[in-house]
Design an enzyme around this catalytic site. Structure first.
Site, PDB file in Angstrom:
ATOM      1  N   SER A 234       0.778  -1.015   0.031  1.00 34.02           N
ATOM      2  CA  SER A 234      -0.090  -0.127  -0.174  1.00 34.02           C
ATOM      3  C   SER A 234       0.972   1.403  -0.073  1.00 34.02           C
ATOM      4  O   SER A 234       2.027   1.153   0.792  1.00 34.02           O
ATOM      5  CB  SER A 234      -0.819  -0.057   1.393  1.00 34.02           C
ATOM      6  OG  SER A 234      -1.514   1.308   1.454  1.00 34.02           O
ATOM      7  N   LYS A 235       0.575   2.323  -0.884  1.00 36.79           N
ATOM      8  CA  LYS A 235       1.211   3.620  -0.933  1.00 36.79           C
ATOM      9  C   LYS A 235       1.074   4.316   0.330  1.00 36.79           C
ATOM     10  O   LYS A 235       1.978   5.043   0.471  1.00 36.79           O
ATOM     11  CB  LYS A 235       1.087   4.353  -2.288  1.00 36.79           C
ATOM     12  CG  LYS A 235      -0.520   4.931  -1.908  1.00 36.79           C
ATOM     13  CD  LYS A 235      -0.895   5.547  -3.398  1.00 36.79           C
ATOM     14  CE  LYS A 235      -2.290   6.365  -3.198  1.00 36.79           C
ATOM     15  NZ  LYS A 235      -2.505   7.089  -4.354  1.00 36.79           N
ATOM     16  N   ARG A 236       0.334   3.854   1.473  1.00 32.44           N
ATOM     17  CA  ARG A 236      -0.032   4.808   2.464  1.00 32.44           C
ATOM     18  C   ARG A 236       0.918   4.157   3.361  1.00 32.44           C
ATOM     19  O   ARG A 236       1.286   5.027   4.523  1.00 32.44           O
ATOM     20  CB  ARG A 236      -1.579   4.367   2.846  1.00 32.44           C
ATOM     21  CG  ARG A 236      -2.309   5.243   2.254  1.00 32.44           C
ATOM     22  CD  ARG A 236      -3.716   5.122   2.842  1.00 32.44           C
ATOM     23  NE  ARG A 236      -4.389   3.645   2.845  1.00 32.44           N
ATOM     24  CZ  ARG A 236      -4.780   2.881   2.034  1.00 32.44           C
ATOM     25  NH1 ARG A 236      -5.045   3.847   0.733  1.00 32.44           N
ATOM     26  NH2 ARG A 236      -5.307   1.807   1.956  1.00 32.44           N
ATOM     27  N   ARG A 237       1.554   2.835   3.387  1.00 37.26           N
ATOM     28  CA  ARG A 237       2.243   2.446   4.498  1.00 37.26           C
ATOM     29  C   ARG A 237       3.456   1.614   4.000  1.00 37.26           C
ATOM     30  O   ARG A 237       4.777   1.426   4.597  1.00 37.26           O
ATOM     31  CB  ARG A 237       1.707   1.527   5.389  1.00 37.26           C
ATOM     32  CG  ARG A 237       1.335  -0.004   4.813  1.00 37.26           C
ATOM     33  CD  ARG A 237       1.035  -1.189   5.509  1.00 37.26           C
ATOM     34  NE  ARG A 237       0.464  -2.118   4.802  1.00 37.26           N
ATOM     35  CZ  ARG A 237      -0.878  -2.321   4.477  1.00 37.26           C
ATOM     36  NH1 ARG A 237      -1.712  -1.586   4.841  1.00 37.26           N
ATOM     37  NH2 ARG A 237      -1.111  -3.508   3.801  1.00 37.26           N
ATOM     38  N   VAL A 240       6.326   1.849  -2.408  1.00 37.82           N
ATOM     39  CA  VAL A 240       5.964   1.148  -3.573  1.00 37.82           C
ATOM     40  C   VAL A 240       6.082   1.885  -4.956  1.00 37.82           C
ATOM     41  O   VAL A 240       5.914   1.556  -5.866  1.00 37.82           O
ATOM     42  CB  VAL A 240       4.426   0.984  -3.503  1.00 37.82           C
ATOM     43  CG1 VAL A 240       4.068   0.197  -2.177  1.00 37.82           C
ATOM     44  CG2 VAL A 240       3.649   2.343  -3.511  1.00 37.82           C
TER      45      VAL A 240
END
Length: 457
Positions: A234-237, A240
């Protein structure tokens, strides 16, 4: 199989996901080995994401990993927005054929009718004969829809569990599931290779293609890529963005090699392989349906291997963006062979060589505290004295420090720790004695004096 046509259809998002890069490479390998075509189509119909710089980012990222127009297999880029007339024609055809109908139901009215927030659409508008509203595709009431997938086998979707899904909004604009199918039909796409999150869309598109008078493509849904907690990247965590790895100094060759192994392998014990050897071996049928772990440590190891195989001149050239323009390139060339064996990513070159170009080293405080905690003055002062007359070559410099350490009851490993920090500012770096040789006698002596002064306050 020269009539094979695969497509890669990313949406502009401001970054290029490593999972998208893996999908692009699998498609690229399939097209290249078969003499077919790789069709790049930008899904630009979302106005909030329709930024030219984001589209340029996609093209640049693909170019970096070797997917570009220098190869005759490449075609595009095309833009989904240019196919809008075909989208509207498809909706009109499905309405005329009775395969779709207008619907004015809101979510609130559906919940009120069914008494549940979790129920799918109940087909309320199927026979109402509306002439405006959103447009829904009429799914079969019985039987199963089978998606024949080269990776996952035959996946069955009971039709009674598939609601009549929306294919166009009230303003006539198509939803992804329809636009994607129409674009693929228009462009003669024969194989759709994409992430497994689209498997549900494949069930709908398996119904749409025949309804639009076309034979569905060959499907292949690739396994999800997960992090070390086995959660989907996930680009949030997670890290990537392909652009971030590129900026950090990962080589395209290493990235391509590693991404190709996420869910697929060449069938032998080799992992480090150039694209020219991997691409001909690739088979969709050999892709594993289980999730693939993106191991950044392994990627770093791959990158280090590729860095070490670069011609020295190429290595120096690729390091230049991470060095100050004012730094003496001739001086850098003297230590480049040493650095090439030690860096895992190109951005690490700066911390390995900056001591050569600065008036005084930038001390890493934890390194200083660790190396200087056991009264190293005797080592530093003794070595300073020896540097006045010692022969200026690595072996002589090493022997001199061994003798100074022995006089203090220390082996070389213990004796060289404070000297290394005094010279380079860090406990880890290039071989110490080669570094001292390149630094020069007077500058080396100046740094030992400065370290002694700092110790003495």
């Amino acid at each position: 199989m020269t009539d094979l046509r695969v497509r890669f259809a990313p949406s502009p998002t401001g970054m290029f996901h490593v999972g998208g890069a893996r999908t692009a490479l699998f498609n690229w390998a399939l097209a290249e080995q078969s003499g077919g075509r790789f069709v790049l189509r930008i899904e630009d119909t979302d106005a909030s994401r329709n930024r030219p710089e984001w589209t340029e980012g996609i093209i640049s990222a693909l170019d970096w990993i070797g997917v570009n127009g220098t190869n005759p297999a490449f075609e595009g880029p095309y833009f989904q927005s240019t196919f809008e007339p075909q989208h509207r024609e498809a909706v009109a055809k499905l309405l005329a054929d009775g395969r779709a109908y207008y619907c004015d139901c809101t979510r609130e009215r559906l919940v009120a009718r069914t008494g549940s927030e979790h129920r799918g659409y109940d087909g309320h508008c199927r026979e109402r004969g509306l002439t405006a509203g959103a447009v829904r595709f009429r799914t079969p009431d019985e039987g199963v829809t089978v998606v024949e997938d080269l990776v996952r086998g035959n996946v069955e979707f009971p039709n009674e569990a598939q609601e009549d899904f929306v294919i166009a909004r009230t303003d006539g604009s198509p939803l992804y599931v329809l636009a994607n199918a129409v674009d693929d039909i228009t462009q003669g796409i024969t194989h759709v290779v994409r992430g497994e999150e689209h498997l549900g869309n494949a069930a709908k598109q398996e119904l749409l293609w025949p309804a639009l008078g076309a034979t569905p493509p060959v499907w292949a849904h690739l396994p999800v890529i997960v992090n070390e907690q086995r959660k989907k990247l996930s680009k949030r965590r997670d890290k990537v963005a392909l652009e971030d790895y590129r900026a950090e100094g990962y080589l395209a060759e290493a990235m391509v090699n590693y991404l190709m192994l996420l869910g697929w392998g060449p069938g032998d014990d080799r992992e480090i392989m150039p694209w020219s050897e991997m691409a001909p071996l690739f088979r969709l049928e050999d892709v594993n349906s289980s999730s693939a772990f993106f191991d950044e440590k392994k990627l770093r190891a791959f990158n280090g291997e590729y860095i070490r195989t670069l011609p020295l001149e190429t290595f120096e050239e690729r390091c230049l963006p991470y060095l100050e323009p004012s730094w003496d390139h001739e001086l850098f060339s003297k230590v480049a062979p040493l650095a090439q064996t030690r860096v895992a990513v190109l951005s690490e070159i700066r911390q390995n060589v900056d001591f050569l170009f600065l008036e005084e080293p930038v001390f890493d405080q934890p390194s200083w505290d660790k190396a200087m905690k056991n009264s190293p003055e005797e080592i530093l002062s003794g070595y300073l004295e020896r540097l006045d007359t010692v022969s200026w070559d690595p072996e002589s410099l090493k022997e001199a420090l061994e003798e100074v350490g022995a006089a203090q009851g220390l082996k070389l490993g213990k004796a060289q720790a404070p000297v290394r920090v005094a010279i380079t500012g860090r406990t880890v770096g290039l071989p110490l004695f080669e570094s001292i040789e390149v630094l020069g006698r007077e500058r080396a002596r100046d740094r030992l004096r400065a370290a002694l002064a700092r110790l003495r306050g």
